[in-house]
Design an enzyme around this catalytic site. Structure first.
Site, PDB file in Angstrom:
ATOM      1  N   LYS A  22      -9.728  -1.349  -6.476  1.00 57.19           N
ATOM      2  CA  LYS A  22     -10.455  -0.138  -6.053  1.00 57.19           C
ATOM      3  C   LYS A  22      -9.552   1.080  -6.067  1.00 57.19           C
ATOM      4  CE  LYS A  22     -10.948   0.727  -1.551  1.00 57.19           C
ATOM      5  NZ  LYS A  22     -10.605   2.030  -0.929  1.00 57.19           N
ATOM      6  N   ASN A  23      -8.404   0.969  -5.400  1.00 64.44           N
ATOM      7  CA  ASN A  23      -7.579   2.165  -5.234  1.00 64.44           C
ATOM      8  C   ASN A  23      -6.901   2.606  -6.529  1.00 64.44           C
ATOM      9  OD1 ASN A  23      -8.423   2.358  -2.651  1.00 64.44           O
ATOM     10  ND2 ASN A  23      -6.554   1.532  -1.724  1.00 64.44           N
ATOM     11  N   CYS A 123     -11.128  10.579   9.725  1.00 63.91           N
ATOM     12  CA  CYS A 123     -11.947   9.401   9.429  1.00 63.91           C
ATOM     13  C   CYS A 123     -11.588   8.327  10.434  1.00 63.91           C
ATOM     14  CB  CYS A 123     -11.781   8.938   7.994  1.00 63.91           C
ATOM     15  SG  CYS A 123     -10.326   7.963   7.714  1.00 63.91           S
ATOM     16  N   ARG A 128      -5.710  11.804   8.866  1.00 70.17           N
ATOM     17  CA  ARG A 128      -5.578  11.863   7.411  1.00 70.17           C
ATOM     18  C   ARG A 128      -5.675  13.294   6.855  1.00 70.17           C
ATOM     19  NH1 ARG A 128      -8.774   6.964   4.739  1.00 70.17           N
ATOM     20  NH2 ARG A 128      -7.145   7.118   3.181  1.00 70.17           N
ATOM     21  N   PRO A 129      -4.713  14.138   7.181  1.00 71.87           N
ATOM     22  CA  PRO A 129      -4.708  15.502   6.632  1.00 71.87           C
ATOM     23  C   PRO A 129      -4.399  15.494   5.132  1.00 71.87           C
ATOM     24  CG  PRO A 129      -2.681  15.075   7.844  1.00 71.87           C
ATOM     25  CD  PRO A 129      -3.554  13.863   8.029  1.00 71.87           C
ATOM     26  N   ILE A 130      -4.577  16.642   4.472  1.00 69.82           N
ATOM     27  CA  ILE A 130      -4.247  16.735   3.037  1.00 69.82           C
ATOM     28  C   ILE A 130      -3.165  17.788   2.784  1.00 69.82           C
ATOM     29  CG2 ILE A 130      -6.455  15.857   2.167  1.00 69.82           C
ATOM     30  CD1 ILE A 130      -7.037  18.914   1.476  1.00 69.82           C
ATOM     31  N   ASP A 131      -2.410  18.124   3.856  1.00 68.04           N
ATOM     32  CA  ASP A 131      -1.377  19.151   3.715  1.00 68.04           C
ATOM     33  C   ASP A 131      -0.370  18.833   2.607  1.00 68.04           C
ATOM     34  OD1 ASP A 131      -0.766  17.030   5.533  1.00 68.04           O
ATOM     35  OD2 ASP A 131       1.069  18.083   6.108  1.00 68.04           O
ATOM     36  N   LEU A 132      -0.033  17.565   2.441  1.00 70.04           N
ATOM     37  CA  LEU A 132       0.988  17.223   1.426  1.00 70.04           C
ATOM     38  C   LEU A 132       0.458  17.427   0.005  1.00 70.04           C
ATOM     39  CD1 LEU A 132       2.365  13.956   3.083  1.00 70.04           C
ATOM     40  CD2 LEU A 132       3.385  16.239   3.145  1.00 70.04           C
ATOM     41  N   ASP A 293      -3.199  -1.732   4.289  1.00 67.93           N
ATOM     42  CA  ASP A 293      -4.534  -2.218   3.905  1.00 67.93           C
ATOM     43  C   ASP A 293      -4.691  -3.726   4.099  1.00 67.93           C
ATOM     44  OD1 ASP A 293      -5.258   0.322   3.255  1.00 67.93           O
ATOM     45  OD2 ASP A 293      -5.145   0.058   1.087  1.00 67.93           O
ATOM     46  N   ILE A 315       1.494   3.449   9.463  1.00 68.15           N
ATOM     47  CA  ILE A 315       0.947   4.427   8.511  1.00 68.15           C
ATOM     48  C   ILE A 315      -0.204   5.240   9.118  1.00 68.15           C
ATOM     49  CG2 ILE A 315      -0.017   4.757   6.185  1.00 68.15           C
ATOM     50  CD1 ILE A 315       2.739   3.520   6.020  1.00 68.15           C
ATOM     51  N   ARG A 385     -17.967  -0.985  -0.296  1.00 68.34           N
ATOM     52  CA  ARG A 385     -17.103   0.053  -0.872  1.00 68.34           C
ATOM     53  C   ARG A 385     -15.893  -0.559  -1.559  1.00 68.34           C
ATOM     54  NH1 ARG A 385     -15.752   4.805   3.133  1.00 68.34           N
ATOM     55  NH2 ARG A 385     -14.934   5.519   1.159  1.00 68.34           N
TER      56      ARG A 385
HETATM   57  N1  EPU Z   1      -0.638  12.099   5.118  1.00 71.43           N
HETATM   58  C1  EPU Z   1      -0.392  13.352   5.617  1.00 71.43           C
HETATM   59  N2  EPU Z   1      -0.686  14.439   4.834  1.00 71.43           N
HETATM   60  C2  EPU Z   1      -1.219  14.294   3.577  1.00 71.43           C
HETATM   61  C3  EPU Z   1      -1.457  13.001   3.077  1.00 71.43           C
HETATM   62  C4  EPU Z   1      -1.157  11.919   3.868  1.00 71.43           C
HETATM   63  O1  EPU Z   1       0.073  13.515   6.740  1.00 71.43           O
HETATM   64  O2  EPU Z   1      -1.451  15.316   2.936  1.00 71.43           O
HETATM   65  C5  EPU Z   1      -0.336  10.923   5.957  1.00 71.43           C
HETATM   66  C6  EPU Z   1      -1.586  10.095   6.262  1.00 71.43           C
HETATM   67  O3  EPU Z   1      -2.321  10.628   7.340  1.00 71.43           O
HETATM   68  C7  EPU Z   1      -0.996   8.737   6.537  1.00 71.43           C
HETATM   69  C8  EPU Z   1       0.197   8.681   5.573  1.00 71.43           C
HETATM   70  O4  EPU Z   1       0.466  10.039   5.212  1.00 71.43           O
HETATM   71  O5  EPU Z   1      -0.526   8.662   7.856  1.00 71.43           O
HETATM   72  C9  EPU Z   1      -0.033   7.899   4.299  1.00 71.43           C
HETATM   73  O6  EPU Z   1      -1.268   8.262   3.702  1.00 71.43           O
HETATM   74  P1  EPU Z   1      -1.512   8.242   2.118  1.00 71.43           P
HETATM   75  O7  EPU Z   1      -1.651   9.640   1.649  1.00 71.43           O
HETATM   76  O8  EPU Z   1      -0.475   7.375   1.499  1.00 71.43           O
HETATM   77  O9  EPU Z   1      -2.918   7.522   2.039  1.00 71.43           O
HETATM   78  P2  EPU Z   1      -4.120   7.872   1.046  1.00 71.43           P
HETATM   79  O10 EPU Z   1      -3.614   8.246  -0.269  1.00 71.43           O
HETATM   80  O11 EPU Z   1      -5.070   8.774   1.746  1.00 71.43           O
HETATM   81  C10 EPU Z   1      -4.331   5.448   0.071  1.00 71.43           C
HETATM   82  C11 EPU Z   1      -5.396   4.403  -0.020  1.00 71.43           C
HETATM   83  C12 EPU Z   1      -5.635   3.796   1.368  1.00 71.43           C
HETATM   84  C13 EPU Z   1      -4.321   3.211   1.873  1.00 71.43           C
HETATM   85  C14 EPU Z   1      -3.221   4.291   1.874  1.00 71.43           C
HETATM   86  C15 EPU Z   1      -1.849   3.769   2.267  1.00 71.43           C
HETATM   87  C16 EPU Z   1      -6.793   5.174  -1.828  1.00 71.43           C
HETATM   88  C17 EPU Z   1      -8.101   5.724  -2.280  1.00 71.43           C
HETATM   89  N3  EPU Z   1      -6.633   4.993  -0.526  1.00 71.43           N
HETATM   90  O12 EPU Z   1      -4.824   6.449   0.959  1.00 71.43           O
HETATM   91  O13 EPU Z   1      -6.574   2.760   1.183  1.00 71.43           O
HETATM   92  O14 EPU Z   1      -4.488   2.720   3.181  1.00 71.43           O
HETATM   93  O15 EPU Z   1      -3.116   4.875   0.544  1.00 71.43           O
HETATM   94  O16 EPU Z   1      -1.460   2.735   1.437  1.00 71.43           O
HETATM   95  O17 EPU Z   1      -5.930   4.879  -2.649  1.00 71.43           O
HETATM   96  C18 EPU Z   1      -8.315   1.261   1.804  1.00 71.43           C
HETATM   97  O18 EPU Z   1      -8.361   0.891   0.627  1.00 71.43           O
HETATM   98  O19 EPU Z   1      -8.915   0.642   2.731  1.00 71.43           O
HETATM   99  C19 EPU Z   1      -7.530   2.450   2.146  1.00 71.43           C
HETATM  100  C20 EPU Z   1      -7.721   3.140   3.285  1.00 71.43           C
END
Ligand code: EPU
Length: 407
Positions: A22-23, A123, A128-132, A293, A315, A385
């Site tokens: 999926k991911n 969520c 889960r912010p998107i600042d990065l 996960d 995480i 999903r």
């Molecule tokens: N984070 C920030 N700012 C950002 C982005 C992330 O602070 O801009 C933090 C997150 O809040 C979290 C950490 O960084 O604490 C890691 O998050 P990451 O960005 O790695 O997660 P993601 O890309 O949103 C993907 C998978 C998740 C999986 C995580 C960690 C997809 C679609 N989703 O999420 O999968 O848990 O990586 O491995 O690839 C799932 O499949 O059930 C699932 C939630």
């Protein structure tokens, strides 16, 4: 709404096919935005999130065509063509249902010079912010504007210059967005502290097949040289390491033995090591660490282990929503902050349960497989999903499991 009924006690034995990841699918699909030529993905899992991503691409002007999808097949082949983009906006009603929609941001700004994406909001597993994601695009020369719940990224002059992105923490999604933006930039980009998840390697491999220039694949430092244009490609989605790990936990808790057909053990080393070692102390960590996960499914399995185990979720701050539900089935779990202590019990008892996210729902299925009596898991849409035809796969290896509708 559908529910899944499980009557526990059967040992799982036999062959269980593993679907495409999926991911991985959710980061390979937006690559279609990077070229006007067709991108074909094989072994694409049949999942609600993949369908939603397809709809999002359709809204942007990408055509999607599915081949060879007999109801009995696992996986599908999808060809996506983004000849001309008709929109550069990912609206709220799609993003709120699927956070991975944020992954159109990088490729859209790279291809069209601008992108507008609804802010996803929190969520059930955390903020889960998107600042990065935004800081990475800014470091590559994008201008970022936030207004009315939307974020807009603009490439001045229509094309990003590229730049140096140094992530303070490892983020899978932000690394993916940065990569997809960098491949079409005017100049070079270096991504430091990049995520190394196998799904990132899968993304790099598709981008390379499309003509991108990337070095350091699979390491924490990625170097990308932007190219003028990318071409189409045909690519096979990697096997789902989390699906495979989930079924390994399911087999283990029942004392059974299943062959996970098509799984790639190299991508699952931390999970396999933990399975061998169960009765453990474990912390989730970015790859190659133990995957967040897998935390919920592992916890369910440990509920029936001999002795105590200690799990720490590093995480996501709120990823223990399955604990009270497992407790209702008789599990002995104590949570303090980010750490959970699981004491194995003699037996679990079936109960009506529900979960608020995908992996938590799977942990309830795993517990249900060994619980006495019947477990009824509601909110099955979470499972749809991320697990392709779960009840079919599990019944084929001996589980007593069925899906029932309301009524
Ligand atoms: N984070 C920030 N700012 C950002 C982005 C992330 O602070 O801009 C933090 C997150 O809040 C979290 C950490 O960084 O604490 C890691 O998050 P990451 O960005 O790695 O997660 P993601 O890309 O949103 C993907 C998978 C998740 C999986 C995580 C960690 C997809 C679609 N989703 O999420 O999968 O848990 O990586 O491995 O690839 C799932 O499949 O059930 C699932 C939630």
């Amino acid at each position: 709404m559908d529910r899944i009924l499980i009557r526990g006690g059967n040992r799982l034995t036999g062959k269980l096919p593993i679907s495409g990841a999926k991911n991985s699918a959710l980061t390979l699909m937006p690559c279609a935005l990077l070229t006007e030529e067709p991108v074909t993905l094989r072994n694409l899992p049949r999942l609600a999130d993949v369908d939603s991503f397809g709809h999002l691409l359709n809204q942007l002007g990408v055509s999607t065509e599915i081949e060879g999808a007999r109801p009995s097949d696992f996986g599908r082949v999808m060809t996506m063509r983004a000849g001309r983009l008709t929109s550069t906006e990912a609206p709220y009603d799609i993003v709120r249902k699927m956070r991975a929609s944020i992954l159109v941001l990088g490729p859209l700004v790279a291809r069209a010079g601008e992108a507008t994406v609804s802010l996803p909001g929190g969520c059930s597993i955390g903020n889960r912010p998107i600042d990065l994601h935004l800081k990475a695009l800014e470091a590559m020369g994008a201008r970022i504007e936030l207004a009315a719940g939307y974020v807009k990224a603009i490439a001045p002059g229509g094309r990003l210059p590229g730049g140096r992105v140094a992530f303070p923490i490892v983020s899978v999604g932000a690394t993916e967005n940065a990569l997809m933006a960098a491949v079409l930039a005017k100049g070079g980009t270096v991504i430091e502290n990049a995520a190394r998840e196998p799904e990132i390697v899968d993304l790099c491999n598709l981008l390379l097949a499309m003509g991108a220039s990337i070095s350091g694949v699979g390491t924490e430092r990625l170097e990308i040289e932007g190219v003028e244009r990318l071409h189409g490609a045909t690519y096979r989605v990697m096997p789902d390491r989390i699906e495979a790990g989930s079924y390994a936990c399911a087999a283990a808790i029942t004392g059974g033995s299943v062959e996970l057909v098509g799984a790639k053990p190299d991508d699952m080393r931390a999970t396999i090591a933990a399975l061998i070692d169960a009765g453990v102390t474990l912390s989730t960590a970015p790859f190659p660490g133990f995957p967040t996960d897998m935390q919920a499914q592992f916890m369910a399995m440990l509920c029936k282990a001999d002795g105590a185990s200690v799990l720490t979720e590093t995480i996501f701050e709120n990823r223990y929503m399955h604990v009270p539900e497992l407790a209702r089935m008789g599990a002995d779990i104590q949570v303090r902050g980010r750490t959970a202590v699981v004491r194995g019990v003699d037996h679990l008892v079936g109960a009506p349960v529900m979960a608020t996210d995908l992996r938590a729902s799977m942990s309830l299925i795993i517990a249900g497989l060994v619980a006495q009596g019947q477990t009824e898991v509601s909110r099955v849409y979470h499972l749809d999903r991320g697990y392709e035809r779960l009840e079919e796969k599990l019944s084929a290896v001996g589980a007593d499991i069925e899906r029932v509708g309301d009524g």
